[in-house]
Design an enzyme around this catalytic site. Structure first.
Site, PDB file in Angstrom:
ATOM      1  N   ASP A 152      51.735  31.959  27.933  1.00 11.83           N
ATOM      2  CA  ASP A 152      50.650  32.127  27.316  1.00 11.83           C
ATOM      3  C   ASP A 152      49.588  30.899  27.700  1.00 11.83           C
ATOM      4  O   ASP A 152      50.035  30.167  27.746  1.00 11.83           O
ATOM      5  CB  ASP A 152      50.655  32.285  25.661  1.00 11.83           C
ATOM      6  CG  ASP A 152      51.317  33.440  25.067  1.00 11.83           C
ATOM      7  OD1 ASP A 152      51.425  34.399  26.107  1.00 11.83           O
ATOM      8  OD2 ASP A 152      51.442  33.537  24.129  1.00 11.83           O
ATOM      9  N   CYS A 210      49.827  35.552  22.671  1.00 11.91           N
ATOM     10  CA  CYS A 210      50.260  36.350  21.246  1.00 11.91           C
ATOM     11  C   CYS A 210      49.215  35.984  20.273  1.00 11.91           C
ATOM     12  O   CYS A 210      48.263  35.437  20.310  1.00 11.91           O
ATOM     13  CB  CYS A 210      51.505  35.686  20.867  1.00 11.91           C
ATOM     14  SG  CYS A 210      51.272  34.098  20.121  1.00 11.91           S
ATOM     15  N   CYS A 250      52.881  28.041  18.934  1.00  6.23           N
ATOM     16  CA  CYS A 250      51.867  28.861  19.340  1.00  6.23           C
ATOM     17  C   CYS A 250      50.553  27.741  19.107  1.00  6.23           C
ATOM     18  O   CYS A 250      49.692  27.773  19.400  1.00  6.23           O
ATOM     19  CB  CYS A 250      51.671  30.252  18.803  1.00  6.23           C
ATOM     20  SG  CYS A 250      53.158  31.199  19.010  1.00  6.23           S
ATOM     21  N   CYS A 305      56.611  30.705  27.203  1.00  9.53           N
ATOM     22  CA  CYS A 305      56.137  32.067  26.821  1.00  9.53           C
ATOM     23  C   CYS A 305      54.965  32.571  28.021  1.00  9.53           C
ATOM     24  O   CYS A 305      54.663  33.831  27.931  1.00  9.53           O
ATOM     25  CB  CYS A 305      55.537  32.396  25.561  1.00  9.53           C
ATOM     26  SG  CYS A 305      54.090  31.569  25.359  1.00  9.53           S
TER      27      CYS A 305
HETATM   28 FE1  FES Z   1      53.166  32.006  23.361  1.00  8.42          FE
HETATM   29 FE2  FES Z   1      52.712  32.374  20.850  1.00  8.42          FE
HETATM   30  S1  FES Z   1      54.134  33.291  22.112  1.00  8.42           S
HETATM   31  S2  FES Z   1      51.651  31.000  22.193  1.00  8.42           S
END
Ligand code: FES
Length: 142
Positions: free
Chosen positions: A37, A60, A104, A35
Site C-alpha cells: 500500500d 486498504c 496501516c 502489503c
Molecule cells: Fe496495507 Fe493496511 S493492509 S496499509
C-alpha cells in the site's frame, strides 16, 4: 461488536481532504513493504502553520481512514506539532482499529513526517534527523 468503529467506517466511506495538491509546500510518500500500500500526503504551510492538507492513498480501508483522520488532526496545527502525531493518536481518534490493522496507521504517521521533512528540506530549515528515524514497526509482520 463490529470489527471497525463507526468513525473508521465514516472516514473510509467519506474520506476528508482527498486529492492532489499542485502547490504543496511539502509532499511525503511512503509505502508499506509488506502489503504494497502507498500513501501520499501533501501539506500547505503558512507562517509555520499547516493551512491545508490533502492525501492520496492506494491502500486498504484502514489506511484510507487513518490518512483521512491524520489530515484532520494536523490541519491548522503548527508544523512541529504535526511532526509529533503518532499512529496511536490517529488510532485513538478513530476509536480504535483491530490489532492486525494497526500497521496501516503507521503509514499515516510516516506520510505526515515525510511531508514535513520535505517541507523542511525545500525551505532549508534545520532539523534533528533523529526525529525522522524510520519506524521500526513490530506490527508490520502480518
Ligand atoms: Fe496495507 Fe493496511 S493492509 S496499509
Amino acid at each position: 461488536m463490529a470489527l471497525y468503529s463507526d468513525k473508521v467506517m465514516d472516514h473510509f466511506q467519506n474520506p476528508r481532504n482527498v486529492g492532489k495538491m499542485d502547490d504543496a509546500d511539502g509532499i511525503g510518500e511512503v509505502g508499506n513493504a509488506k502489503c504494497g500500500d502507498i500513501m501520499r500526503m501533501y501539506i500547505k504551510v503558512k507562517d509555520g502553520i499547516i493551512t491545508d492538507c490533502k492525501f492520496n492513498t492506494f491502500g486498504c480501508g484502514s489506511a484510507i481512514a487513518t490518512s483521512s483522520m491524520a489530515t484532520e488532526l494536523i490541519k491548522g496545527k503548527p508544523v512541529e506539532e504535526a511532526l509529533k502525531l503518532s499512529n496511536q493518536a490517529v488510532v485513538e481518534a478513530l476509536d480504535g482499529l483491530p490489532a492486525h490493522k494497526i500497521h496501516c496507521s503507521v503509514l499515516a504517521e510516516e506520510a505526515v513526517q515525510a511531508a514535513v521533512k520535505d517541507y523542511y528540506d525545500r525551505n532549508g530549515i534545520a532539523y534533528d534527523p533523529e526525529k525522522f528515524k524510520v519506524h521500526s514497526c513490530e506490527h508490520c509482520s502480518d
